[in-house]
Structure formats: C-alpha cells, structure tokens
Design a protein around this motif. Structure first.
Motif, PDB file in Angstrom:
ATOM      1  N   GLU A   1      33.899  39.642  56.719  1.00 33.20           N
ATOM      2  CA  GLU A   1      33.740  41.026  56.294  1.00 33.20           C
ATOM      3  C   GLU A   1      33.512  41.095  54.775  1.00 33.20           C
ATOM      4  N   ARG A   2      34.449  40.474  54.034  1.00 36.96           N
ATOM      5  CA  ARG A   2      34.290  40.396  52.575  1.00 36.96           C
ATOM      6  C   ARG A   2      35.204  39.321  51.997  1.00 36.96           C
ATOM      7  N   ILE A   3      34.887  38.977  50.759  1.00 43.21           N
ATOM      8  CA  ILE A   3      35.711  37.991  50.054  1.00 43.21           C
ATOM      9  C   ILE A   3      36.326  38.685  48.854  1.00 43.21           C
ATOM     10  N   GLU A   4      37.591  38.407  48.635  1.00 41.86           N
ATOM     11  CA  GLU A   4      38.253  39.012  47.477  1.00 41.86           C
ATOM     12  C   GLU A   4      38.735  37.914  46.545  1.00 41.86           C
ATOM     13  N   GLU A   5      38.633  38.220  45.253  1.00 38.42           N
ATOM     14  CA  GLU A   5      39.096  37.221  44.284  1.00 38.42           C
ATOM     15  C   GLU A   5      40.181  37.836  43.409  1.00 38.42           C
ATOM     16  N   PRO A   6      41.066  36.980  42.878  1.00 44.35           N
ATOM     17  CA  PRO A   6      42.163  37.495  42.053  1.00 44.35           C
ATOM     18  C   PRO A   6      41.663  38.003  40.702  1.00 44.35           C
ATOM     19  N   TYR A   7      42.212  39.113  40.274  1.00 48.12           N
ATOM     20  CA  TYR A   7      41.899  39.693  38.959  1.00 48.12           C
ATOM     21  C   TYR A   7      43.139  39.680  38.084  1.00 48.12           C
ATOM     22  N   VAL A   8      42.906  39.566  36.798  1.00 48.13           N
ATOM     23  CA  VAL A   8      44.011  39.698  35.855  1.00 48.13           C
ATOM     24  C   VAL A   8      43.713  40.832  34.892  1.00 48.13           C
ATOM     25  N   ARG A   9      44.777  41.414  34.369  1.00 49.63           N
ATOM     26  CA  ARG A   9      44.599  42.372  33.280  1.00 49.63           C
ATOM     27  C   ARG A   9      44.856  41.623  31.986  1.00 49.63           C
ATOM     28  N   THR A  10      43.869  41.595  31.124  1.00 51.46           N
ATOM     29  CA  THR A  10      44.065  40.872  29.866  1.00 51.46           C
ATOM     30  C   THR A  10      44.382  41.857  28.765  1.00 51.46           C
ATOM     31  N   GLU A  11      45.180  41.390  27.851  1.00 54.16           N
ATOM     32  CA  GLU A  11      45.495  42.200  26.683  1.00 54.16           C
ATOM     33  C   GLU A  11      45.157  41.345  25.469  1.00 54.16           C
TER      34      GLU A  11
END
Lengths: 372, 603
Positions: free
Chosen positions: B401-411
């Motif tokens: 259906e779909r592929i998801e990848e991890p995201y980070v919030r950068t500061e």
C-alpha cells in the motif's frame, strides 16, 4: 648418483644499473677479488664435505653482478676446484656477461676452460632505451653477439620490457635484432621492483608503464613462438634442446648449491640463503654455514605455495589433482583464456603468465580462494 | 553506611563536546586530592583508549571525592560523568537519574549549543538543580558577557548565579565547589525504609560477573544481602559493595543518597538491566523506581565476520558489548553475499563507528559493516504493517500500500549569517521547514522535519561545513511518514549483492546509483577478470561501469634460484587480500560495503 647444480655469485659490477634491485658491489681492487675466490672455494669445500662429497654437478651457473668482470685466473681456479665433481661429457656451464666486456680473448678464455653457454644482457636494441637503462649502445650489443657466436653454440639473450618511454618501434628493433642474431635462447623480463635493495632512483618503477609492459610481453611471446622458440617458462624461450638445464633445476625441485654472498641453495628439501654482504661474507665464510648461510624455515603452507608457484611457471604446469581449490575456479580460468588443461595438468596461457601471482593466490587456498 | 546524607552531593556535568567537561572533572579530582599529581593525566575518567583518542566520553564513569568545604565540614561529591555527543543521549539520561544537581558547562567562545539545551531540558525534567558555568574564560576571544546573557535568558537565572571558570588554568574552581555544596540539595531518603536502589549502569567482569552501578534512594544496601531485581524477580547475594574512587573501594554498606557498585555474581548482564530497581528479597519495597525511557535503536547495520569461522567469536563479542550498552541490539541474519552475520541496531553513526572500532581493537575481529539503514514501515495491501531494517527485505514489485520512513525534528542553532546555506542544505535533504525564531540579535533557531535516513550519513558534517563550524544540531524522532522510496541494488558481474542494496528516495536514485558505482569502481581492485558494476532499480539498470581485468602481476626474474623472494612477495600480496571478501567470483574489499557513505547525496 646424486646431482647438485652449482650457482656461483659474482657480486661485482662496473656501475649501478638504475633498475637493478639485486645485491652487487663495485669491484675495488684485485685483492678483493682474490679474497672472494678464496671464500668461494672455501665455502664450496665445506658445503661439499657436508654433502658427503658423493655428488655430481650437472650444471654450473656464474651469475651476478657481472661475472664477466672476473679475472681469467679466477675462473681457472674456480673451475679447477669443481671439475672433479662435474658430470662427465654433458655438463652445462653458463656465464653471464655484459656485452661491453665481450672480446675475442674473454670468449677464448671462457670456452677454453669448458664454459659452453653464454648469457648476454643486451636488454634492448634502441639507443634511447639503452640510455635510460644506462646500458651499452646497440652497436656494442651487435658487436658482442658477433664475437660470441664464434665461440659459443649456445647463447642466451636477455630482453627487458616496460622500459620507461618505450615505443612499439623500439621493441620491433629489438625483435628484429633477435631474428638477425639467431640466439638459441631468449629471456624476457619486465622491469619490476621487489629485490633486496631499492632502485637507484625512487621513482624509477613509477615510470614503468605496466600496461605497456603487458602488451609487449604478449607481443614478444607471440613473435618468438612463430620464430620457432618454445615458451618453456614465464620468462624463458628456447630452440628445442636449448632450454637452460640449470634454470629448470630451480623450477623442477632439483637440488642446487649456491655459493658467494647472497647466493641461494636448495638441499634436501630445505632452502638456504647466504648473507647479502660481501664484507660479512669475506669475514665469516670460514664459519660457514653458521653465520653466512641462513636456513629459510618453511611450514606446510609455504611449501605448498612454492610448489604451485613453481609448477605454474613452466609449460608443464601443475597436476589438477594437486589443486585443492574449488573446481569452478579452474573452469573460470580456462573460460577466461588464462589457462588450459593439458593431460590433466593446468597450464597457463601467455595472458595467464602475466597474472601468475594472482592465479596462485586463488589456487593456493585461504578464505578468498573459495568461490562462494 | 559512612556518610551523613546531609553531606552528600550527587551531580553530573552537562556540556557540549569540547566544552571542557573532562578537564573540569580533572580539576575536581586534583582539588579533592582524589588523585595525586603523579597519577594525573588528561581525561582521567575516560578509561577507554577510544575515548582518550577521540577526546570524547562514551561510557559514564562515576567517581567519589572527599571535599572539605569552606565551613570546615567534609562533604562527599559523587560526580557522574556524561557523554556529550548526540548519539549518546541515553547515557546522559541514566546519569541524570542518579543526581540531584547538574553543572551546565558552556564554552565562553562558542556559547550555548543545541545539544546542550536538549540535555539541559532532560536535567530540568528530572528535577535537577542547575548550576550554570562558563568555561574557558582564559581564552582571549572569550565572550563571557555574551554567553552570560545567553544563560540568563535560557535559565531565567540572575547574572550573579552564573559561575566563571577556566578548567584548564584552575580559575574559579574553588568557588564552583562551594556552589556545589551550597546550591545542590543533599539527597533525601529514609535509611530505615525498605531498600530501593536504581541501576544506572553496569559492566561485566569475567571474575566477578555483572557489576551494577547503583544509586540508593531508600534503605541500606550491605555486603551479603539477599537482593531481588524487581523487573524479573531474580534473587542474588551481594558479593561486594563499594564506592568509586579512581578504582573501586569496597565498603560495608551503601546508604540513602550514596552512589556505588555491587558485585552480583550474576553470569550475564542481561538480567541486570539498567533502569531496574534493586531491593531486599525478604523485605521488598512496594514499587519500582521509574526507570528511564527505553532506548530505541535508530540505525541498523549488518556486521559480518571477514572470516566465516569467526562467526561464534563475533556473537560472543557482541554479547559482551551489549552487556555495557543497552542501546545496542543485535540478531542473527544471513546475506547471500556475506554469509552469516548479525543485524545490529545503533543510536547513530558515531555509535556504529564506536562499536565497530571496539570489536576490531578489543576483540581483534575482522569485520564487514554494511551500509547503515533506518527502520522502514511497509503498510501492506491487507493493512498489516511490517517493519524492515534491512534493505534486502524491501518488497519488490510494488506489492504494498505504502512505505513509511522515520522522520526527526531537528533543531539548529546558528549565527544568522549561515541561515541561507542551512536552509538550502535542509531542502536538499528533503526537509520540511517548521519554524524559525531569534534567540538573540544575531543568533537564531531553525526547526525542520527531515527523514532520518537523510541526516544519517553526512548531514552533520555538511551542516558544520556550511556554517563554518558554528551551527549546532539536535534532533528527536517524531514518527513515520509515507515516502516515495525505492530499493537500489548493485550487481557485480550480473549477480546482485544484497549487502550493497540501499533504500532511497526515488528522485535521488539516479544520482546515487551513479555515484555509488563510481565509488565501487575506485575501491574494487583489478582482478583476473573484468568486473562489471551495475546499479539497478527493479529491472532497470540506472548506472554501469567496470573494473578492468588486471593485466600484470608476476615476479618474472629469478636470480640464482631465489625462490624465497618470490614466495615472500606472494605472501605480502596475500596479506593485503585478508581484507577482501569473495562475493561470487569477485574479490570485494571491506571498505566497499561502506562506499555508499562516501557518496555525496545532496547534489
């Protein structure tokens, strides 16, 4: 009777060749030569006694350095000393010579004492190349061969490949000269680093174009074959019956005794090397073999590696059943035209000889040898 | 139980890398005569060679010091050293839970860094008393007033609360030690209560078994006590308890507020989990202390032995490393190209490097490390979700259906001169701009959300390079998002090499494939046959190149039967081949598997 070939190392050189990485010293005076000859004879006697004096010498090789620098008297003394051991009737005695040392007198002297094979380091017939190598002119080469042929029916010429700045035309000049000179034997070497001393100039080998050396090698192999030479070892070509019997002893596992500084021996399955220093040699030969001769200890792996390497250097090759590698690897070598199978033996092709080390690595075991 | 609780001060140091934490610790050791001049060398507390070489602290290393205060009373200082690199945040959180206070050390030239702020927030969340310290005030270009202002804004403290020191020259150290006595509260805790102690670290000793580092909260822990681990009800008898001096010092007991070690005699560190609570078997406490948040591996890489015979040794070595490193995980996996190995989970790239180097140095392992990957989520057609941390398991043929990848919030905190370049970098890295605010006139904070995979490889280096070293970075995981991802495969002579596959954004596949095959061409040596290198997405070849066959490798000349020279030359060449792995009929050097790291992704 047991046969032991003899190698005599004469370390003197008139001057340094820029590509040479082997042990040599300038010849300073007569006294030094006298002491060397004394040492060689002393070493030979001790080694002979160790061998129980029950042996014959089928081949003798005077190598160097430059044996042709040796005084005639020295040759006489040395030949006298060893003559009781020489195989009667069929001995091969080779002397290496610089072309510029060749004259009627030297040739006469050498053939007079029984030398029957001459190896001439002509290297190239291009004056540019000879200049780079700091060797004599092509003219000197030409003259040397002309004189030598009057005294010797078995002459070997050395050619060098991969000379910096070399061209196809230069190589043609050398090959044409080989046709003209009609030697019985040709040795072909690529310039290569890896001897006991560094080359004259650090960058000498950087200037050697390995790609071109490889092309030249293939061309020379091809040409000599069409001229009727047998390619019986990586670097050696001969008319039928003129293969160097002495060199074949090295490849075929025969016994040989090497005397003189930096000489090598193979006796009763063990390898020995003499100290590569004329000073130490001259000072210590009476203590031979304790300090002068070093035993080169080899384990099973080392012996096996040498065996495969020596076998594959020759046109006889190595028996397939000796190879413990993955059989697929042998098929790959054949498919890639690096080797062929002749009577259940693996024999390298010209292209295979060029990458002999790499093939030995693959065939001699270790984790990298097994094709996954 | 030696010391009155009132006289104990437990604290750690929060500092950015290179801001002088270890040097400051060295000064404390000197002033308290914990160590004499003779034993003194730089960074005493960093015991691993790796730490001293890289000038970083990886493992926290507690130490107990005796300090005679200005009031003439004797105090006990327990200093718990903490690592400064972003990969090792979890080590920091452990250390914090054993302390009542923290020294916030900031470099007088560089000022406050993003990483420092996140650790500071961790400390504040843990209820620690913060003492702000400006270090390196001896440096001529020190901006003491400016940094003081930063700290005042950040912490809401008064100017006078900020201490100024030079750890290198020993300036202001006495005042700082007095501030520790005065400002950091002594530990509370009931000596008569039921034993409650937190494991905040551990290591494994071949003779003594699992050695756990504890902070006692209530009750008293004695030698030969029967102790229970609350998480798994494992019971053991304490063989020895004691303090941390420069080496360990045995003691009869550890009371409330004290920090020390316990020899458990347990033969595996798996049972003595960091974060667990120790109590008495016969008189247990009713509730476990809240451990710290479970650390999750973010980056995954395959580790394979160069020599297949080393598989068991590698497993043993990984187990031992894991004893000291709960953030490091591993499980067996197989690769068609590399054979049997392990898929290992790490906190970040530095963590990968550290583990890899430790395996090579301490356990003499020849290793192949495959390209680090993040954990992707594949949502299948039936709605089920599968997590994959190995590109080889990426589903082919679009059957999902779909592929998801991890995201980070950068500061990112940066001087405003570099904002343009940093924004460009973030765009290249598929980042989404969130917000930007000014911390001071010339300094601002940027927030982005970026796929973790994009910052894995060279993001930090690039950030440093576009900001001339001034920008600092912190990031945290925010969740998985759908992405247009493909698997890029590499084939050598037509055979796909699973260990070289990577998952990558579709738009970057072409560039990546070309760069990667070029890098491989550079590192794969010429061999007996031509080696064709192809990069493919699905069945489509997107880049190809080849390594031409070796022309010449032969030792031709034989001087006087010197066979040994030829053999030795062969052996020397063979030595070089030990770092090669046979993949099909191609010899691939160790570094080829990390060649992908050298690919410039942003162009």
């Amino acid at each position: 009777m047991r046969t032991v070939s003899l190698y005599v190392h004469i370390p003197f050189c008139e001057r340094r060749c820029p590509y040479c990485t082997f042990y040599h010293v300038p010849k300073t005076d007569r006294a030094m030569e006298t002491r060397l000859v004394e040492g060689l004879i002393g070493e030979f006697r001790i080694a002979g006694a160790d061998l129980g004096r029950q042996f014959q010498i089928p081949t003798v090789y005077f190598g160097g350095g430059t044996p042709s620098l040796l005084d005639h008297r020295s040759f006489e003394i040395l030949i006298d000393e060893i003559s009781p051991f020489l195989t009667a009737g069929s001995v091969e005695i080779t002397v290496e010579s610089n072309p510029e040392d060749v004259n009627e007198r030297l040739m006469q002297n050498l053939s007079g004492i029984g030398v029957n094979r001459l190896s001439l380091g002509i290297q190239s017939m291009s004056s540019r190349a000879q200049n780079v190598l700091k060797r004599c002119t092509p003219r000197s080469n030409e003259q040397a061969v002309r004189i030598a042929k009057r005294y010797f029916q078995n002459i070997s010429l050395d050619l060098l490949l991969g000379i910096p700045g070399g061209t196809a035309r230069e190589l043609e000049e050398s090959l044409a000269a080989v046709d003209r000179f009609e030697p019985q034997h040709v040795s072909v070497y690529c310039l290569e680093p890896g001897g006991v001393i560094p080359p004259d100039t650090d960058d000498f080998f950087d200037r050697v174009d390995m790609e071109r050396a490889a092309d030249e090698y293939l061309l020379v192999c091809d040409r000599l074959r069409t001229r009727g030479f047998g390619h019986y070892e990586v670097s050696n070509f001969a008319r039928s019956g003129f293969e160097s019997r002495h060199n074949k002893v090295y490849w075929n596992g025969g016994e040989y005794l090497g005397i003189g500084p930096s000489a090598h021996s193979f006796i009763e399955g063990e390898r020995y090397s003499n100290v590569p220093s004329i000073d130490q040699y001259l000072a210590e030969w009476p203590m031979f073999p304790r300090t002068v001769r070093r035993h080169e200890v080899r384990g099973e792996t080392e012996r096996r590696l040498e065996e495969i390497m020596l076998d594959l250097r020759t046109s006889v090759g190595t028996p397939l059943d000796r190879l413990k590698c993955n059989p697929r690897l042998v098929d790959e070598l054949v498919d890639e035209d690096l080797a062929s199978i002749v009577e259940e033996r693996l024999v390298l092709t010209d292209r295979g000889y060029l990458v002999l080390n790499e093939i030995v690595h693959r065939l001699s075991g270790g984790p990298w040898a097994a094709s996954a | 139980m030696g010391t009155s609780q009132e006289r104990i001060r437990n604290f750690c140091i929060i500092a950015h890398i290179d801001h002088g934490k270890s040097t400051l610790a060295d000064r404390f050791l000197e002033r308290t005569r914990t160590i004499d001049q003779k034993q003194m060398r730089d960074q005493v507390l960093d015991t691993m060679d790796l730490e001293r070489e890289r000038g970083i602290t990886i493992k926290s290393h507690p130490i107990r010091m005796d300090y005679v205060g200005g009031d003439g009373s004797e105090y006990v200082f327990n200093l718990i050293d903490t690592p400064g690199h972003v990969d090792f945040t979890y080590e920091v959180s452990r250390s914090l839970s054993a302390c009542e206070g923290a020294l916030l050390v900031v470099d007088a030239v560089q000022g406050v860094q993003a990483q420092t702020i996140s650790n500071l927030y961790l400390a504040i969340e843990n209820g620690l008393e913060i003492i702000p310290v400006i270090n390196k005030i001896d440096i001529p270009i020190a901006r003491v007033d400016f940094v003081t202002e930063q700290l005042v804004t950040l912490l809401g403290v008064r100017k006078d609360d900020v201490l100024r020191v030079s750890a290198r020259d020993g300036l202001g150290i006495d005042e700082l030690m007095e501030a520790i006595v005065a400002r950091i509260p002594p530990p509370s805790g009931d000596p008569d209560g039921r034993l409650k102690a937190l494991i905040f670290d551990s290591h494994f000793n071949v003779y003594k078994g699992a050695v756990v580092y504890v902070r006692v909260f209530d009750g008293v822990l004695r030698t030969e006590d029967s102790i229970r681990l609350l998480s798994n009800d494992r019971v053991f008898e304490t063989m020895e308890v004691g303090y941390f001096r420069l080496k360990t010092a045995a003691s009869d007991s550890l009371g409330p507020g004290e920090v020390g070690y316990v020899h458990t005699g347990i033969k595996s560190l798996r049972e003595t989990k960091v974060g667990d609570t120790l109590t008495h078997d016969t008189r247990p406490c009713d509730k476990a202390l809240s451990g710290f948040k479970e650390i999750k591996s973010m980056v995954f890489s395959g580790l394979y032995p160069m020599d297949a015979d080393d598989y068991t040794n590698l497993r043993d070595a990984l187990e031992k490393l894991q004893l000291n490193d709960s953030a490091f995980t591993f499980e067996p996996e197989t690769s068609a190209a590399l054979g049997f190995g392990f898929r290992c989970g790490f906190l970040g790239l530095l963590h990968v490097e550290v583990i890899q180097e430790r395996l090579e140095r301490e356990y003499s392992m020849g290793l192949i490390t495959t390209m680090p990957s993040v954990k992707y989520r594949v949502v299948q057609k039936d709605g089920e979700t599968v997590e994959i941390d190995n590109p080889a398991r990426f589903p082919m043929g679009g059957d999902f259906e779909r592929i998801e990848e991890p995201y980070v919030r950068t500061e990112i905190i940066t001087p405003n001169d570099y904002v343009g370049a940093i924004m460009k970098l973030n765009q290249d890295k598929r980042g989404t701009f969130i917000e930007m605010d000014y911390l001071s006139v010339d300094r601002l904070r940027l927030r982005y959300e970026i796929p973790l995979a994009e910052i894995l490889v060279d993001y930090y280096d690039k950030l440093k390079s576009v900001s001339k070293g001034y920008a600092s970075l912190d990031y945290e995981f925010v969740g998985h998002r759908p992405g247009d991802l493909v698997r890029l495969d590499v084939a050598l002579n037509g055979d796909p090499v699973d260990a070289l596959s990577v998952i990558i954004h579709k738009d970057k596949a072409y560039h990546w494939g070309r760069e990667l095959s070029e890098r491989l061409r550079e590192v794969i040596p010429r061999q007996l046959y031509d080696v064709a290198i192809q990069a493919c997405v699905g069945n489509r070849v997107i880049a190809r190149t080849n390594v031409k066959a070796l022309r010449k490798n032969v030792t031709a000349k034989c001087y006087g039967g010197d066979i040994t020279r030829k053999r030795k030359l062969l052996e020397k060449q063979k030595e070089g081949k030990k770092r090669m792995k046979m993949v099909g009929k191609v010899e691939v050097p160790q570094e080829a598997f990390l060649a992908v790291l050298k690919v410039d992704r942003s162009n």
